[in-house]
Write a protein that holds these residues in place. Structure first.
Motif, PDB file in Angstrom:
ATOM      1  N   GLU A 172       1.571   9.292  -6.046  1.00 46.17           N
ATOM      2  CA  GLU A 172       2.329  10.825  -5.678  1.00 46.17           C
ATOM      3  C   GLU A 172       3.420  11.029  -6.824  1.00 46.17           C
ATOM      4  O   GLU A 172       3.324  12.132  -7.297  1.00 46.17           O
ATOM      5  N   ALA A 173       4.224  10.120  -7.129  1.00 48.28           N
ATOM      6  CA  ALA A 173       5.237  10.524  -8.238  1.00 48.28           C
ATOM      7  C   ALA A 173       4.296  10.600  -9.598  1.00 48.28           C
ATOM      8  O   ALA A 173       4.817  11.678 -10.416  1.00 48.28           O
ATOM      9  N   GLU A 174       3.422  10.021  -9.898  1.00 43.31           N
ATOM     10  CA  GLU A 174       2.703  10.317 -11.274  1.00 43.31           C
ATOM     11  C   GLU A 174       1.905  11.650 -11.139  1.00 43.31           C
ATOM     12  O   GLU A 174       2.033  12.251 -12.311  1.00 43.31           O
ATOM     13  N   VAL A 175       1.689  12.282  -9.970  1.00 40.70           N
ATOM     14  CA  VAL A 175       0.982  13.416  -9.758  1.00 40.70           C
ATOM     15  C   VAL A 175       2.122  14.465 -10.038  1.00 40.70           C
ATOM     16  O   VAL A 175       1.834  15.659 -10.662  1.00 40.70           O
ATOM     17  N   LYS A 176       3.307  14.206  -9.286  1.00 39.60           N
ATOM     18  CA  LYS A 176       4.300  15.230  -9.529  1.00 39.60           C
ATOM     19  C   LYS A 176       4.800  15.359 -11.167  1.00 39.60           C
ATOM     20  O   LYS A 176       5.023  16.450 -11.613  1.00 39.60           O
ATOM     21  N   HIS A 177       4.759  14.156 -11.722  1.00 41.68           N
ATOM     22  CA  HIS A 177       4.947  14.291 -13.174  1.00 41.68           C
ATOM     23  C   HIS A 177       4.160  14.851 -14.002  1.00 41.68           C
ATOM     24  O   HIS A 177       4.610  15.738 -14.999  1.00 41.68           O
ATOM     25  N   ALA A 178       2.869  14.648 -13.697  1.00 37.62           N
ATOM     26  CA  ALA A 178       1.859  15.291 -14.550  1.00 37.62           C
ATOM     27  C   ALA A 178       1.891  16.869 -14.252  1.00 37.62           C
ATOM     28  O   ALA A 178       1.647  17.698 -15.024  1.00 37.62           O
ATOM     29  N   GLU A 179       2.129  17.243 -13.045  1.00 34.65           N
ATOM     30  CA  GLU A 179       2.336  18.802 -12.623  1.00 34.65           C
ATOM     31  C   GLU A 179       3.489  19.408 -13.530  1.00 34.65           C
ATOM     32  O   GLU A 179       3.274  20.469 -13.837  1.00 34.65           O
ATOM     33  N   ALA A 180       4.608  18.588 -13.385  1.00 41.39           N
ATOM     34  CA  ALA A 180       5.787  19.026 -14.312  1.00 41.39           C
ATOM     35  C   ALA A 180       5.450  19.314 -15.753  1.00 41.39           C
ATOM     36  O   ALA A 180       5.785  20.057 -16.145  1.00 41.39           O
ATOM     37  N   GLU A 181       4.645  18.240 -16.188  1.00 34.67           N
ATOM     38  CA  GLU A 181       4.468  18.335 -17.670  1.00 34.67           C
ATOM     39  C   GLU A 181       3.260  19.505 -17.847  1.00 34.67           C
ATOM     40  O   GLU A 181       3.635  20.398 -18.924  1.00 34.67           O
ATOM     41  N   ARG A 182       2.590  19.587 -16.951  1.00 38.77           N
ATOM     42  CA  ARG A 182       1.651  20.924 -17.044  1.00 38.77           C
ATOM     43  C   ARG A 182       2.345  22.283 -16.883  1.00 38.77           C
ATOM     44  O   ARG A 182       2.009  23.315 -17.795  1.00 38.77           O
ATOM     45  N   ASP A 183       3.157  22.315 -16.133  1.00 39.94           N
ATOM     46  CA  ASP A 183       4.181  23.379 -15.968  1.00 39.94           C
ATOM     47  C   ASP A 183       4.937  23.741 -17.081  1.00 39.94           C
ATOM     48  O   ASP A 183       5.172  24.865 -17.538  1.00 39.94           O
ATOM     49  N   ALA A 184       5.583  22.787 -17.717  1.00 38.87           N
ATOM     50  CA  ALA A 184       6.187  22.751 -19.051  1.00 38.87           C
ATOM     51  C   ALA A 184       5.419  23.306 -20.219  1.00 38.87           C
ATOM     52  O   ALA A 184       5.933  24.171 -20.863  1.00 38.87           O
ATOM     53  N   THR A 185       4.432  22.780 -20.260  1.00 32.36           N
ATOM     54  CA  THR A 185       3.342  23.075 -21.258  1.00 32.36           C
ATOM     55  C   THR A 185       2.937  24.693 -21.152  1.00 32.36           C
ATOM     56  O   THR A 185       2.982  25.367 -22.141  1.00 32.36           O
TER      57      THR A 185
ATOM     58  N   ALA B 160       0.704  -1.233   0.149  1.00 37.05           N
ATOM     59  CA  ALA B 160      -0.108  -0.152  -0.187  1.00 37.05           C
ATOM     60  C   ALA B 160       0.974   1.227   0.032  1.00 37.05           C
ATOM     61  O   ALA B 160       0.533   2.066  -0.790  1.00 37.05           O
ATOM     62  N   ASP B 161       1.956   1.318   0.850  1.00 32.17           N
ATOM     63  CA  ASP B 161       2.886   2.309   0.840  1.00 32.17           C
ATOM     64  C   ASP B 161       3.458   2.598  -0.571  1.00 32.17           C
ATOM     65  O   ASP B 161       3.569   3.651  -0.880  1.00 32.17           O
ATOM     66  N   ALA B 162       3.736   1.256  -1.230  1.00 28.17           N
ATOM     67  CA  ALA B 162       4.434   1.775  -2.667  1.00 28.17           C
ATOM     68  C   ALA B 162       3.409   2.175  -3.438  1.00 28.17           C
ATOM     69  O   ALA B 162       3.799   3.041  -4.498  1.00 28.17           O
ATOM     70  N   GLU B 163       2.259   1.834  -3.505  1.00 28.31           N
ATOM     71  CA  GLU B 163       1.277   2.281  -4.311  1.00 28.31           C
ATOM     72  C   GLU B 163       1.028   3.858  -3.972  1.00 28.31           C
ATOM     73  O   GLU B 163       0.906   4.575  -5.069  1.00 28.31           O
ATOM     74  N   VAL B 164       1.058   4.063  -2.909  1.00 26.58           N
ATOM     75  CA  VAL B 164       0.899   5.620  -2.701  1.00 26.58           C
ATOM     76  C   VAL B 164       1.923   6.509  -3.133  1.00 26.58           C
ATOM     77  O   VAL B 164       1.883   7.384  -3.600  1.00 26.58           O
ATOM     78  N   LYS B 165       3.246   5.967  -2.984  1.00 30.38           N
ATOM     79  CA  LYS B 165       4.380   6.615  -3.524  1.00 30.38           C
ATOM     80  C   LYS B 165       4.274   6.858  -5.077  1.00 30.38           C
ATOM     81  O   LYS B 165       4.902   7.768  -5.486  1.00 30.38           O
ATOM     82  N   LYS B 166       3.891   5.569  -5.602  1.00 32.30           N
ATOM     83  CA  LYS B 166       3.911   5.542  -7.234  1.00 32.30           C
ATOM     84  C   LYS B 166       2.792   6.809  -7.530  1.00 32.30           C
ATOM     85  O   LYS B 166       3.035   7.614  -8.540  1.00 32.30           O
TER      86      LYS B 166
END
Length: 70
Positions: free
Chosen positions: A46-59, A38-44
């Motif tokens: 969170e990483a996906e959210v950070k990645h999406a935010e980075a893509e949004r900011d780059a766009t 469960a902890d690993a799924e949460v971290k994954k």
């Protein structure tokens, strides 16, 4: 025969107690593994959210740059 019966009963009770202890240990290990998964799924996630935010900011930065060129 009383002594033999008492010994047999004691051995049966000991066997049941050992069986319960083994089952409890197995359950605790299973719970620990489930918690780690469960902890690993949460971290994954969170990483996906950070990645999406980075893509949004780059766009947004790219669009702002293009807007400035116009």
């Amino acid at each position: 025969m009383g002594f033999a019966d008492d010994a047999k009963d004691a051995l049966a009770a000991t066997g049941q107690k050992i069986g319960r202890a083994a089952e409890d240990a197995k359950e605790r290990v299973s719970d620990t593994v489930d918690g780690a998964k469960a902890d690993a799924e949460v971290k994954k996630a969170e990483a996906e959210v950070k990645h999406a935010e980075a893509e949004r900011d780059a766009t947004k930065a790219k669009n702002d740059y293009k807007e400035g060129l116009r």
